[in-house]
Structures are given as C-alpha cells and as structure tokens.
Design a protein around this motif. Structure first.
Motif, PDB file in Angstrom:
ATOM      1  N   LEU A 132       0.828  -1.202   0.000  1.00  0.00           N
ATOM      2  CA  LEU A 132       0.000   0.000   0.000  1.00  0.00           C
ATOM      3  C   LEU A 132       0.865   1.255   0.000  1.00  0.00           C
ATOM      4  O   LEU A 132       1.925   1.299   0.636  1.00  0.00           O
ATOM      5  CB  LEU A 132      -0.902  -0.004   1.232  1.00  0.00           C
ATOM      6  N   PHE A 133       0.387   2.263  -0.694  1.00  0.00           N
ATOM      7  CA  PHE A 133       1.148   3.491  -0.859  1.00  0.00           C
ATOM      8  C   PHE A 133       0.229   4.709  -0.739  1.00  0.00           C
ATOM      9  O   PHE A 133      -0.958   4.637  -1.086  1.00  0.00           O
ATOM     10  CB  PHE A 133       1.797   3.547  -2.250  1.00  0.00           C
ATOM     11  N   TRP A 134       0.794   5.804  -0.279  1.00  0.00           N
ATOM     12  CA  TRP A 134       0.168   7.104  -0.419  1.00  0.00           C
ATOM     13  C   TRP A 134       1.144   8.008  -1.163  1.00  0.00           C
ATOM     14  O   TRP A 134       2.319   8.113  -0.787  1.00  0.00           O
ATOM     15  CB  TRP A 134      -0.165   7.727   0.940  1.00  0.00           C
ATOM     16  N   TYR A 135       0.624   8.640  -2.215  1.00  0.00           N
ATOM     17  CA  TYR A 135       1.407   9.591  -2.990  1.00  0.00           C
ATOM     18  C   TYR A 135       0.784  10.978  -2.833  1.00  0.00           C
ATOM     19  O   TYR A 135      -0.422  11.123  -2.636  1.00  0.00           O
ATOM     20  CB  TYR A 135       1.407   9.227  -4.469  1.00  0.00           C
ATOM     21  N   VAL A 136       1.615  11.993  -2.977  1.00  0.00           N
ATOM     22  CA  VAL A 136       1.136  13.368  -2.944  1.00  0.00           C
ATOM     23  C   VAL A 136       1.576  14.079  -4.220  1.00  0.00           C
ATOM     24  O   VAL A 136       2.662  13.813  -4.744  1.00  0.00           O
ATOM     25  CB  VAL A 136       1.658  14.125  -1.700  1.00  0.00           C
ATOM     26  N   GLN A 137       0.701  14.909  -4.745  1.00  0.00           N
ATOM     27  CA  GLN A 137       1.017  15.694  -5.935  1.00  0.00           C
ATOM     28  C   GLN A 137       0.758  17.163  -5.607  1.00  0.00           C
ATOM     29  O   GLN A 137      -0.391  17.603  -5.548  1.00  0.00           O
ATOM     30  CB  GLN A 137       0.167  15.244  -7.116  1.00  0.00           C
ATOM     31  N   TYR A 138       1.834  17.899  -5.345  1.00  0.00           N
ATOM     32  CA  TYR A 138       1.695  19.330  -5.082  1.00  0.00           C
ATOM     33  C   TYR A 138       1.388  20.051  -6.394  1.00  0.00           C
ATOM     34  O   TYR A 138       1.730  19.554  -7.472  1.00  0.00           O
ATOM     35  CB  TYR A 138       2.953  19.878  -4.430  1.00  0.00           C
ATOM     36  N   PRO A 139       0.750  21.206  -6.318  1.00  0.00           N
ATOM     37  CA  PRO A 139       0.380  21.930  -7.541  1.00  0.00           C
ATOM     38  C   PRO A 139       1.558  22.113  -8.482  1.00  0.00           C
ATOM     39  O   PRO A 139       2.604  22.638  -8.095  1.00  0.00           O
ATOM     40  CB  PRO A 139      -0.132  23.269  -7.004  1.00  0.00           C
ATOM     41  N   GLY A 140       1.399  21.646  -9.704  1.00  0.00           N
ATOM     42  CA  GLY A 140       2.441  21.818 -10.709  1.00  0.00           C
ATOM     43  C   GLY A 140       3.626  20.888 -10.572  1.00  0.00           C
ATOM     44  O   GLY A 140       4.615  21.036 -11.289  1.00  0.00           O
ATOM     45  N   GLN A 141       3.554  19.941  -9.668  1.00  0.00           N
ATOM     46  CA  GLN A 141       4.680  19.037  -9.455  1.00  0.00           C
ATOM     47  C   GLN A 141       4.284  17.588  -9.733  1.00  0.00           C
ATOM     48  O   GLN A 141       3.128  17.274  -9.940  1.00  0.00           O
ATOM     49  CB  GLN A 141       5.209  19.169  -8.033  1.00  0.00           C
ATOM     50  N   HIS A 142       5.283  16.724  -9.748  1.00  0.00           N
ATOM     51  CA  HIS A 142       5.009  15.322 -10.025  1.00  0.00           C
ATOM     52  C   HIS A 142       4.656  14.572  -8.745  1.00  0.00           C
ATOM     53  O   HIS A 142       4.798  15.094  -7.644  1.00  0.00           O
ATOM     54  CB  HIS A 142       6.209  14.678 -10.721  1.00  0.00           C
ATOM     55  N   LEU A 143       4.184  13.363  -8.929  1.00  0.00           N
ATOM     56  CA  LEU A 143       3.831  12.524  -7.801  1.00  0.00           C
ATOM     57  C   LEU A 143       5.050  12.204  -6.950  1.00  0.00           C
ATOM     58  O   LEU A 143       6.112  11.878  -7.459  1.00  0.00           O
ATOM     59  CB  LEU A 143       3.236  11.208  -8.301  1.00  0.00           C
ATOM     60  N   GLN A 144       4.863  12.280  -5.655  1.00  0.00           N
ATOM     61  CA  GLN A 144       5.928  11.928  -4.715  1.00  0.00           C
ATOM     62  C   GLN A 144       5.380  10.941  -3.704  1.00  0.00           C
ATOM     63  O   GLN A 144       4.233  11.047  -3.279  1.00  0.00           O
ATOM     64  CB  GLN A 144       6.428  13.173  -3.974  1.00  0.00           C
TER      65      GLN A 144
ATOM     66  N   PHE B  23       8.096   8.616 -10.214  1.00  0.00           N
ATOM     67  CA  PHE B  23       7.276   9.204 -11.252  1.00  0.00           C
ATOM     68  C   PHE B  23       7.956  10.392 -11.928  1.00  0.00           C
ATOM     69  O   PHE B  23       8.662  11.177 -11.288  1.00  0.00           O
ATOM     70  CB  PHE B  23       5.935   9.670 -10.665  1.00  0.00           C
ATOM     71  N   GLY B  24       7.695  10.511 -13.217  1.00  0.00           N
ATOM     72  CA  GLY B  24       8.107  11.698 -13.941  1.00  0.00           C
ATOM     73  C   GLY B  24       7.123  12.821 -13.704  1.00  0.00           C
ATOM     74  O   GLY B  24       6.049  12.616 -13.125  1.00  0.00           O
ATOM     75  N   PRO B  25       7.452  14.020 -14.179  1.00  0.00           N
ATOM     76  CA  PRO B  25       6.600  15.189 -13.939  1.00  0.00           C
ATOM     77  C   PRO B  25       5.372  15.248 -14.822  1.00  0.00           C
ATOM     78  O   PRO B  25       4.493  16.077 -14.596  1.00  0.00           O
ATOM     79  CB  PRO B  25       7.544  16.362 -14.231  1.00  0.00           C
ATOM     80  N   GLY B  26       5.306  14.370 -15.819  1.00  0.00           N
ATOM     81  CA  GLY B  26       4.132  14.354 -16.679  1.00  0.00           C
ATOM     82  C   GLY B  26       4.296  15.201 -17.925  1.00  0.00           C
ATOM     83  O   GLY B  26       5.114  16.123 -17.974  1.00  0.00           O
ATOM     84  N   THR B  27       3.520  14.859 -18.933  1.00  0.00           N
ATOM     85  CA  THR B  27       3.476  15.602 -20.194  1.00  0.00           C
ATOM     86  C   THR B  27       2.025  15.904 -20.512  1.00  0.00           C
ATOM     87  O   THR B  27       1.196  14.991 -20.584  1.00  0.00           O
ATOM     88  CB  THR B  27       4.085  14.778 -21.350  1.00  0.00           C
ATOM     89  N   ARG B  28       1.749  17.193 -20.686  1.00  0.00           N
ATOM     90  CA  ARG B  28       0.379  17.568 -21.045  1.00  0.00           C
ATOM     91  C   ARG B  28       0.270  17.617 -22.561  1.00  0.00           C
ATOM     92  O   ARG B  28       1.003  18.356 -23.220  1.00  0.00           O
ATOM     93  CB  ARG B  28       0.028  18.929 -20.454  1.00  0.00           C
ATOM     94  N   LEU B  29      -0.600  16.806 -23.117  1.00  0.00           N
ATOM     95  CA  LEU B  29      -0.831  16.760 -24.561  1.00  0.00           C
ATOM     96  C   LEU B  29      -2.166  17.412 -24.877  1.00  0.00           C
ATOM     97  O   LEU B  29      -3.198  17.035 -24.313  1.00  0.00           O
ATOM     98  CB  LEU B  29      -0.842  15.311 -25.067  1.00  0.00           C
ATOM     99  N   THR B  30      -2.110  18.393 -25.770  1.00  0.00           N
ATOM    100  CA  THR B  30      -3.330  19.031 -26.254  1.00  0.00           C
ATOM    101  C   THR B  30      -3.394  18.834 -27.761  1.00  0.00           C
ATOM    102  O   THR B  30      -2.474  19.234 -28.485  1.00  0.00           O
ATOM    103  CB  THR B  30      -3.334  20.542 -25.931  1.00  0.00           C
TER     104      THR B  30
END
Lengths: 114, 115
Positions: A33-45, B106-113
């Motif tokens: 089991l995991f909990w991840y957090v995604q801050y605004p504009g950032q990647h999953l941590q 995880f990577g930061p992601g890519t937004r595709l439009t």
C-alpha cells in the motif's frame, strides 16, 4: 477486479486542524500500500508505503497511515496540517502476486486555509 | 532519491499528427517503466507496462497500435501517440522502477493538447 476507493474528493481544512483521508481497497490477497502526494504543478511523490510489519506507518512531513487488514483500509493521517500540505493525495495498491502494477484511487484534493 | 524526467512537458499538436513523449531515468537503471494517463480531476489509469528489450504489456482497452511504446534502453522509454485526436488530449505520466528499488518513481508528466 482490484479497485481503490478514496471517499473524500475535496477536503478543506484550516491550518492546525487534524487530517484523516480514507482509502479502501478491494483485493482479497496480500497487498502493498502506498500514499502519494502531488503538489500543484509538481510530479507525484511518495509519502509513505506499507509492505509488512507494523501496520502503523510513518512517512515524510509528519504523515502517517494505518493499515487495518480486516477493514481493507489504509487511511492517511496528520495531526496538524499546514498551508503547504495543500495538494492532491492518491492512495495506491499493488497486489503482492502478479504484475507490479499500481492501482490508484481517484485522489483527494486537500485545501488548507491559512 | 531516484529521478525520472519527461520531455516535453507540454505539447500542442494538430489532429492527425503523431507525438512522441520521452521518459528517462536519470540516475538509475529502469528495468520496468509504466505509462499512465490522467484525466482532469481523475485518477491515474495505467496504460501499459514496458520492460527493457521486450514488448510492452497493454492494459485492457488501450490500443497498442495507437499508443506505441518503446523501451529500448535501461534509461529510456518512449510513448508515441499516433494519429492523435482531440480525445487523446490528456496528461501522460511515466514511472520507473529498477532492480534494487521497491517503489515506482514518477516523472513530472506531459500535457498533450490535440487541436
């Protein structure tokens, strides 16, 4: 099929309030089991993870989660939230048998008001 | 911790064109890479799993001819969205794990439009 449920879609708290985010999964076997957090504009941590042992897991930034096997739950808690905790929180599960795939919940958006 | 990068971070393309997204593990060897798709206000949905040097394993409902995945080296996986349509517009996220790691990074992601 495996599924992960997060009951709270959006939680709004004032600073210093206590937090508990629910997570339930539907899988009869052993899970990681995991909990991840995604801050605004950032990647999953990764916040924290449970593989085995003590069901009360402590993670980064004062977060903890408790695995209750009988309830298929892995709720996330923090005794006193801060404005900087504003983020999206995802619960995720990997069944111990089978492929190493993460199954994610739908996420809970936490907004902390200063 | 292990770092995963994605390029580009945002791409806009015309309908019918193909778009390639790169996912790189910067400081570890990624034996397995995962590609996810995230719709607004929804969870991450696993699209496919790729192991270095072998064909990707696609999740049910994901068109393998539309979403081409190549994991040619231990540090690079690419996702090519072929003949993109507006409904392919989404946030694409990759993750990677290695032999000595027990979690995905995880990577930061890519937004595709797609217009």
């Amino acid at each position: 099929a495996q599924s992960v449920s997060q009951h709270n879609h959006h939680v709004i708290l004032s600073e210093a309030a206590s937090l508990e985010l629910g997570c339930n999964y539907s899988y009869g076997g052993t899970v990681n089991l995991f909990w991840y957090v995604q801050y605004p504009g950032q990647h999953l941590q990764l916040l924290l993870k449970y593989f085995s042992g003590d069901p009360l897991v402590k993670g980064i930034k004062g977060f903890e989660a408790e695995f209750i096997k009988s309830k298929f739950s892995f709720n996330l808690r923090k005794p006193s939230v801060q404005w900087s905790d504003t983020a999206e929180y995802f619960c995720a599960v990997i069944p111990e048998t089978g492929a190493n795939n993460l199954f994610f919940g739908t996420g809970t958006r936490l907004t902390v008001i200063p | 911790g292990a770092v995963v990068s994605q390029h580009p971070s945002w791409v806009i393309c015309k309908s019918g064109t193909s778009v390639k997204i790169e996912c790189r593990s910067l400081d570890f060897q990624a034996t397995t890479m995962f590609w996810y798709r995230q719709f607004p206000k929804q969870s991450l949905m696993l699209m496919a799993t790729s192991n270095e040097g072998s064909k990707a394993t696609y999740e049910q409902g994901v068109e393998k001819d539309k979403f081409l995945i190549n994991h040619a080296s231990l540090t690079l996986s690419t996702l090519t969205v072929t003949s993109a349509h507006p409904e392919d517009s989404s946030f694409y996220i990759c993750s990677a794990t290695g032999t000595r790691l027990n979690e995905q990074f995880f990577g930061p992601g890519t937004r595709l439009t797609v217009l």
